[in-house]
Enzyme design. Structure first.
Site, PDB file in Angstrom:
ATOM      1  N   ASP A  15       1.808   6.640   0.106  1.00  0.00           N
ATOM      2  CA  ASP A  15       0.938   5.658  -0.540  1.00  0.00           C
ATOM      3  C   ASP A  15       1.296   5.494  -2.011  1.00  0.00           C
ATOM      4  O   ASP A  15       1.550   6.478  -2.720  1.00  0.00           O
ATOM      5  CB  ASP A  15      -0.529   6.096  -0.430  1.00  0.00           C
ATOM      6  CG  ASP A  15      -1.044   6.016   0.997  1.00  0.00           C
ATOM      7  OD1 ASP A  15      -0.350   5.461   1.857  1.00  0.00           O
ATOM      8  OD2 ASP A  15      -2.159   6.514   1.241  1.00  0.00           O
ATOM      9  N   ASP A  68      -0.689  -6.657   3.436  1.00  0.00           N
ATOM     10  CA  ASP A  68      -0.965  -5.633   4.441  1.00  0.00           C
ATOM     11  C   ASP A  68      -1.930  -4.572   3.911  1.00  0.00           C
ATOM     12  O   ASP A  68      -1.879  -4.195   2.737  1.00  0.00           O
ATOM     13  CB  ASP A  68       0.363  -4.965   4.835  1.00  0.00           C
ATOM     14  CG  ASP A  68       0.198  -3.899   5.897  1.00  0.00           C
ATOM     15  OD1 ASP A  68      -0.342  -4.211   6.973  1.00  0.00           O
ATOM     16  OD2 ASP A  68       0.613  -2.750   5.640  1.00  0.00           O
ATOM     17  N   GLU A 101      -5.152  -8.617   4.900  1.00  0.00           N
ATOM     18  CA  GLU A 101      -5.701  -7.861   6.021  1.00  0.00           C
ATOM     19  C   GLU A 101      -6.730  -6.876   5.489  1.00  0.00           C
ATOM     20  O   GLU A 101      -6.395  -5.940   4.766  1.00  0.00           O
ATOM     21  CB  GLU A 101      -4.586  -7.108   6.751  1.00  0.00           C
ATOM     22  CG  GLU A 101      -5.118  -6.244   7.883  1.00  0.00           C
ATOM     23  CD  GLU A 101      -4.152  -5.151   8.308  1.00  0.00           C
ATOM     24  OE1 GLU A 101      -4.177  -4.784   9.499  1.00  0.00           O
ATOM     25  OE2 GLU A 101      -3.381  -4.661   7.458  1.00  0.00           O
ATOM     26  N   ASN A 127       0.833  -1.191   0.000  1.00  0.00           N
ATOM     27  CA  ASN A 127       0.000   0.000   0.000  1.00  0.00           C
ATOM     28  C   ASN A 127       0.872   1.248   0.000  1.00  0.00           C
ATOM     29  O   ASN A 127       0.492   2.298  -0.509  1.00  0.00           O
ATOM     30  CB  ASN A 127      -0.911   0.010   1.228  1.00  0.00           C
ATOM     31  CG  ASN A 127      -1.699   1.290   1.362  1.00  0.00           C
ATOM     32  OD1 ASN A 127      -2.601   1.557   0.573  1.00  0.00           O
ATOM     33  ND2 ASN A 127      -1.343   2.114   2.351  1.00  0.00           N
TER      34      ASN A 127
END
Length: 539
Positions: free
Chosen positions: A209, A239, A275, A141
């Site tokens: 990001d 993640d 996640e 990410n």
């Protein structure tokens, strides 16, 4: 029929455990030993596993610098195998600027604090010898603000003259990140030098990001994934998947679909778990991506289904409610992906340890861990839960040093620098290993019960409707030609005596049992006696 396996090293460890306590797990090393022999476990060579989550920084130090490392992990692999774990999830291992290492500086490296690539290759070989699969955290990410892609972008953009536009043809890394003109000055957007541009960093400025819609970036990340898969890694923990495009679920699902398809094109049996820290109805929709697993946050934490079940009042119907929940989880996931593997867990590195939200109640801690392990799919256990470690509040407190011994400092780490000093309520590993009814001993028994019955991990779940006591969670699990019946007494103080009709369920006997204090489950004919906080598996 699937291929059954039991690695030579793991078999030796298991046999030693059985010899050490007679019929170790059938009798729980407790009362009435030697009624059932559980030395013959049935491990299957597929992607259904029992995973141990390791934060290397706090796990085991091999060189005395106070920081855990890969060689320290290698020294504890027999410990992990002896507990019965068949998979390890490593929190980030790649070069980073922080103790937690979720800000990646170099995707092709092992952090210098942890060791070398050669150390990691040795670790993979040692895990393979023990039949343990390895997945590693993949944080895509965002990167670190020290990553070369970001540094080149930042230097280029900050050097633009007034009125000049950022040109990805000049610096392609402009499109690797979310960079926009005139957008900065908020908690999520940060100015690039004194230019008119800002970049997105939702977690903090040091974690910019990435723009996962960019095909060039995807190509770079594919090379990264192939590098680790070719080395022998068995898959990835993905993640922050809901933040790829915050608030845009369909885009996030597409990213997971790309990741899954690519990894399986490189390694057919690669395993991915993501996640997605959201509610049940939301995170289950991410299974549309085709990914193997999404972590079951509905079960976890003090507010999750497992804790609520354990903390419920007797007579409230918590057992039947748990059985219904097992079916609901299964049916909802399969609606989106029939081949999906659930990923139940009780806590992890972001969530307070269960010792806190069970107020140090040892019986509840033990039973909660066992309930997690009775769910189908890949159960995940956070390091230290097997001895009831403490830790809550800020993240550093949830990632404290593994408590190996109170008298022998070998392997002990210092843990995160900003962690508070927290005394453990329960004994360290070396003391709990001597007590078959310790938290460690009970965790070990529950995992062996899971490993002894492949149907328990893989089976299609149905409620045993004839069992009407609301304190008992009673489900069948059917896989291939086999069915097991799992009955859990969730009453903390009351023994339960129930009838389990053989003409309905067709079992022949007791396949395994568990209790929090070593008391035996008893089956006489169709009459099953379940001590408080106990589990029976019939087959």
């Amino acid at each position: 029929m699937k291929k059954f396996w039991f690695g030579r090293r793991a078999a030796a460890i298991a046999l030693a455990a059985v010899m050490a306590c007679g019929s170790f797990f059938a009798a729980g090393c407790g009362k009435d030993k030697n009624e059932v022999d559980y030395s013959d476990v049935n491990l299957v060579d597929d992607n259904y596993r029992t995973y141990y989550e390791i934060f290397v920084y706090s796990f085991c130090d091999s060189d005395g610098d106070g920081i855990g490392d890969l060689k320290g992990v290698i020294s504890k692999l027999d410990y992990i195998a002896e507990l019965g774990f068949t998979g390890i999830w490593f929190m980030p291992l790649m070069q980073s600027t922080t103790y937690h290492k979720y800000d990646t500086v170099d995707y092709y490296s092992i952090d210098k604090e942890y060791g070398t690539i050669e150390d990691f290759k040795q670790l993979l070989a040692e895990c393979d010898e023990r039949g343990i699969k390895v997945i590693i955290d993949l944080a895509i990410n965002h990167t670190s603000s020290e990553h070369k892609w970001f540094r080149e972008m930042y230097d280029y953009v900050s050097g633009l003259k007034a009125g000049e536009e950022a040109d990805p043809l000049v610096c392609p890394y402009v499109n690797y990140y979310n960079v926009e003109k005139g957008k900065y000055g908020t908690s999520s957007w940060h100015r690039i030098g004194s230019s008119d541009y800002g970049y997105e960093g939702s977690f903090w400025s040091g974690m910019p990001d990435m723009n996962l819609a960019n095909e060039d970036l995807r190509g770079e990340l594919e090379d990264v994934m192939k590098y680790w898969l070719d080395m022998g890694v068995d898959g990835f923990r993905i993640d922050a998947a809901k933040e790829f495009f915050s608030g845009a679920k369909s885009k996030n699902v597409e990213v997971l679909n790309w990741l899954t398809d690519y990894c399986k094109s490189v390694k057919e049996d690669a395993y991915l778990v993501a996640e997605v820290w959201e509610g049940f109805s939301s995170y289950t929709q991410y299974y549309e991506s085709g990914i193997d697993s999404i972590f079951g946050f509905a079960l976890a934490d003090s507010s999750g289904k497992i804790a609520k079940t354990i903390n419920a009042q007797p007579g409230s119907g918590a057992g039947r409610s748990l059985a219904d929940a097992m079916v609901q989880v299964q049916d909802t996931i399969q609606k989106y992906n029939p081949d999906a593997i659930d990923a139940p867990f009780l806590n992890n590195h972001d969530i307070a340890r269960s010792t806190g939200y069970f107020s140090g109640n040892e019986a509840r801690i033990k039973m909660a861990s066992a309930v997690n392990l009775m769910f189908s799919g890949n159960a995940f256990v956070y390091y230290g839960e097997e001895i009831g470690m403490s830790g809550s509040g800020k993240d550093e407190n949830k990632r404290l040093p593994m408590y190996w011994s109170a008298t022998d400092g070998t392997g002990m780490t210092d843990g995160p620098a900003d962690a508070d000093r927290i005394e453990s309520k329960f004994a360290p590993v070396d003391e709990q290993q001597k007590d078959e009814n310790s938290i460690y001993g009970c965790m070990r028994r529950a995992i062996w019960l899971r490993n002894a019955n492949p149907e328990l991990i893989r089976g299609h779940v149905a409620v045993m409707e004839e069992i009407e006591d609301g304190d008992i969670c009673a489900v069948s699990k059917t896989w291939e030609e086999g069915t097991v019946y799992v009955l859990m007494n969730l009453n903390e103080t009351e023994e339960k005596v129930i009838t389990v009709p053989k003409d309905v369920y067709g079992y022949s006997g007791l396949r395994g049992d568990y209790s929090v204090d070593g008391s035996r489950v008893k089956l006489k004919g169709e009459t099953l006696t379940l001590p408080p906080y106990s589990i029976a598996v019939l087959k």
